[in-house]
Design a protein around this motif. Structure first.
Motif, PDB file in Angstrom:
ATOM      1  N   SER A 123       0.713  -1.243  -0.045  1.00 20.79           N
ATOM      2  CA  SER A 123      -0.009   0.220   0.082  1.00 20.79           C
ATOM      3  C   SER A 123       0.868   1.270   0.026  1.00 20.79           C
ATOM      4  O   SER A 123       2.162   1.084   0.047  1.00 20.79           O
ATOM      5  CB  SER A 123      -1.026   0.012   1.309  1.00 20.79           C
ATOM      6  OG  SER A 123      -0.026  -0.127   2.377  1.00 20.79           O
ATOM      7  N   GLY A 124       0.178   2.157   0.095  1.00 22.57           N
ATOM      8  CA  GLY A 124       1.207   3.528   0.061  1.00 22.57           C
ATOM      9  C   GLY A 124       1.054   4.364  -1.297  1.00 22.57           C
ATOM     10  O   GLY A 124       0.224   3.921  -2.291  1.00 22.57           O
ATOM     11  N   TYR A 125       2.002   5.270  -1.597  1.00 22.44           N
ATOM     12  CA  TYR A 125       1.874   6.169  -2.764  1.00 22.44           C
ATOM     13  C   TYR A 125       3.479   6.224  -3.173  1.00 22.44           C
ATOM     14  O   TYR A 125       4.381   6.298  -2.230  1.00 22.44           O
ATOM     15  CB  TYR A 125       1.493   7.467  -2.438  1.00 22.44           C
ATOM     16  CG  TYR A 125      -0.115   7.442  -2.263  1.00 22.44           C
ATOM     17  CD1 TYR A 125      -0.852   7.528  -3.108  1.00 22.44           C
ATOM     18  CD2 TYR A 125      -0.376   6.996  -0.895  1.00 22.44           C
ATOM     19  CE1 TYR A 125      -2.331   7.223  -2.777  1.00 22.44           C
ATOM     20  CE2 TYR A 125      -1.792   6.909  -0.589  1.00 22.44           C
ATOM     21  CZ  TYR A 125      -2.750   6.939  -1.353  1.00 22.44           C
ATOM     22  OH  TYR A 125      -3.875   6.987  -1.263  1.00 22.44           O
ATOM     23  N   LEU A 126       3.728   6.371  -4.698  1.00 22.22           N
ATOM     24  CA  LEU A 126       5.049   6.812  -5.002  1.00 22.22           C
ATOM     25  C   LEU A 126       5.085   7.921  -5.712  1.00 22.22           C
ATOM     26  O   LEU A 126       4.262   8.225  -6.494  1.00 22.22           O
ATOM     27  CB  LEU A 126       5.614   5.587  -5.764  1.00 22.22           C
ATOM     28  CG  LEU A 126       6.920   5.772  -6.225  1.00 22.22           C
ATOM     29  CD1 LEU A 126       7.737   5.243  -4.998  1.00 22.22           C
ATOM     30  CD2 LEU A 126       7.369   4.696  -7.417  1.00 22.22           C
ATOM     31  N   VAL A 127       5.820   8.984  -5.412  1.00 23.81           N
ATOM     32  CA  VAL A 127       6.015  10.281  -6.100  1.00 23.81           C
ATOM     33  C   VAL A 127       7.253  10.145  -7.086  1.00 23.81           C
ATOM     34  O   VAL A 127       8.170   9.813  -6.518  1.00 23.81           O
ATOM     35  CB  VAL A 127       6.113  11.376  -5.093  1.00 23.81           C
ATOM     36  CG1 VAL A 127       6.336  12.628  -6.061  1.00 23.81           C
ATOM     37  CG2 VAL A 127       4.866  11.486  -4.245  1.00 23.81           C
ATOM     38  N   ILE A 128       6.921  10.360  -8.401  1.00 24.56           N
ATOM     39  CA  ILE A 128       7.975  10.396  -9.207  1.00 24.56           C
ATOM     40  C   ILE A 128       8.105  11.902  -9.634  1.00 24.56           C
ATOM     41  O   ILE A 128       7.281  12.535  -9.969  1.00 24.56           O
ATOM     42  CB  ILE A 128       7.520   9.472 -10.421  1.00 24.56           C
ATOM     43  CG1 ILE A 128       7.237   7.996 -10.123  1.00 24.56           C
ATOM     44  CG2 ILE A 128       8.929   9.483 -11.547  1.00 24.56           C
ATOM     45  CD1 ILE A 128       5.831   7.908 -10.015  1.00 24.56           C
ATOM     46  N   ALA A 129       9.255  12.235  -9.706  1.00 27.84           N
ATOM     47  CA  ALA A 129       9.806  13.686 -10.069  1.00 27.84           C
ATOM     48  C   ALA A 129      11.004  13.852 -10.745  1.00 27.84           C
ATOM     49  O   ALA A 129      11.807  13.070 -11.002  1.00 27.84           O
ATOM     50  CB  ALA A 129      10.174  14.505  -8.840  1.00 27.84           C
ATOM     51  N   ASP A 130      10.653  14.621 -12.058  1.00 26.72           N
ATOM     52  CA  ASP A 130      11.638  14.971 -13.148  1.00 26.72           C
ATOM     53  C   ASP A 130      12.440  15.907 -12.572  1.00 26.72           C
ATOM     54  O   ASP A 130      12.143  16.984 -12.200  1.00 26.72           O
ATOM     55  CB  ASP A 130      10.722  15.213 -14.334  1.00 26.72           C
ATOM     56  CG  ASP A 130      11.670  15.330 -15.562  1.00 26.72           C
ATOM     57  OD1 ASP A 130      12.928  15.658 -15.297  1.00 26.72           O
ATOM     58  OD2 ASP A 130      11.443  15.492 -16.683  1.00 26.72           O
ATOM     59  N   SER A 131      13.828  15.733 -12.514  1.00 20.21           N
ATOM     60  CA  SER A 131      14.933  16.570 -12.111  1.00 20.21           C
ATOM     61  C   SER A 131      15.031  17.863 -13.233  1.00 20.21           C
ATOM     62  O   SER A 131      15.661  18.911 -12.592  1.00 20.21           O
ATOM     63  CB  SER A 131      16.153  15.906 -12.114  1.00 20.21           C
ATOM     64  OG  SER A 131      16.855  15.622 -13.275  1.00 20.21           O
TER      65      SER A 131
END
Length: 315
Positions: A173-181
């Motif tokens: 469970s939970g969440y994944l944040v993906i970020a573009d540098s």
């Protein structure tokens, strides 16, 4: 033959195993089912045309930058004896190019699914992956297959080079944040840098690669038993090894620190490094939103949030 059909696929990120997979260690890739590529094929009176972010016009005039797509479409048209069947193909994608999210494989998966539906043919997963490899080999030379396997999957993929690519159980469970540098990933340079380091500092580099392999095995257990806190720690430990291998960047290091300072359970680069994207694990939707906003404020050029669901791959 239907008037209009749709083929879809999704993005992927490497959770664990970045770079160590090059040296035979296992890697885990996660599908990002909320970040999609869609191919719509529509019957038209004449011609075979395509519309995409890179090209809009007759398929026969596709340029060399899309050589993999050209080969894939030509192969499928020959397979279905459809060289003279008129259609329009529209490709739309949420995936950024050259950010380690599997954009080319996602396009190939969506095209294959759309064309099989357009020509009303059954498609097994085995045939799908074998077909997508036709385009990927043109685009990437010698792909591992993990991009295609993950772009077409709803559950994580476990890859051991030259041994197996498997879908694995997923109960996280939970969440994944993906970020573009905001910096284009330098996969080729990063792989070459690790190879040079392995020559100059063989013992230390081998230990770092082996440690990354151990962390992949530990992360696989976390995915199947919903150990969020432990997985976050593993991600942080993997980032330490990747920094040691010289494949991070000042931008990634800074954004990873921001993610951790704003509540992420763990954060690391994903993919080749020296730019590209980072991932941050969060336990709640509120935390994920806080991390996302903090990353944007700190200079990330784009973010995506993936909500995990404990589910099995559908038959």
């Amino acid at each position: 033959m239907e008037k209009s059909v749709i083929g879809k696929s999704n993005a992927k990120i490497i959770l664990l195993g970045d770079h160590s997979v090059v040296y035979g260690q296992p890697a885990i890739a996660l599908p990002l089912t909320s970040v999609n590529t869609t191919v719509t094929m529509t019957a038209v009176p004449t011609g075979q045309t395509i519309a995409s972010r890179y090209f809009d016009g007759p398929i026969a005039q596709l340029n060399h930058h899309l050589a993999g797509v050209v080969k894939l479409i030509a192969t499928l048209l020959a397979r279905f004896e459809g060289e003279n069947v008129p259609f329009h193909m529209a490709i739309t994608s949420d995936l950024p190019a050259e950010r380690g999210m599997g954009s080319s494989a996602a396009v190939d998966v969506a095209i294959t699914r759309a064309m099989y539906r357009f020509f009303d043919r059954p498609l097994t997963r085995e045939v799908l992956l074998d077909t997508v490899a036709i385009g990927e080999k043109i685009t990437h030379g010698n792909p591992s297959g993990i991009d295609a396997a993950t772009s077409s999957s709803a559950v994580p993929i476990w890859l051991i080079p030259h041994e197996s690519i498997q879908q694995i159980p997923f109960h996280l469970s939970g969440y994944l944040v993906i970020a573009d540098s905001g910096v284009k990933g330098q996969t080729g340079q990063a792989v070459a840098a690790v190879a040079r380091r392995k020559t100059v500092f063989p013992q230390e580099t081998d230990q770092q690669i082996a440690r990354l392999g151990e962390l992949s095995y530990a992360a696989r257990e976390c995915l199947t038993t919903d150990q969020q806190q432990r997985l976050g720690q593993i991600m942080d430990q993997a980032q330490e090894q990747l920094v040691g291998l010289g494949v991070s960047s000042p931008e990634l290091d800074r954004l990873i620190s921001v993610a951790r300072a704003n509540g992420a359970l763990g954060a690391k680069l994903t993919g080749g490094g020296m730019g590209g994207c980072l991932i941050a694990l969060c336990d709640t939707a509120t935390n994920a939103e806080n991390v996302k906003q903090a990353l944007l404020a700190a200079g990330a050029t784009a973010t995506w949030t993936e909500a995990f669901h404990s589910e099995e791959e559908p038959a």
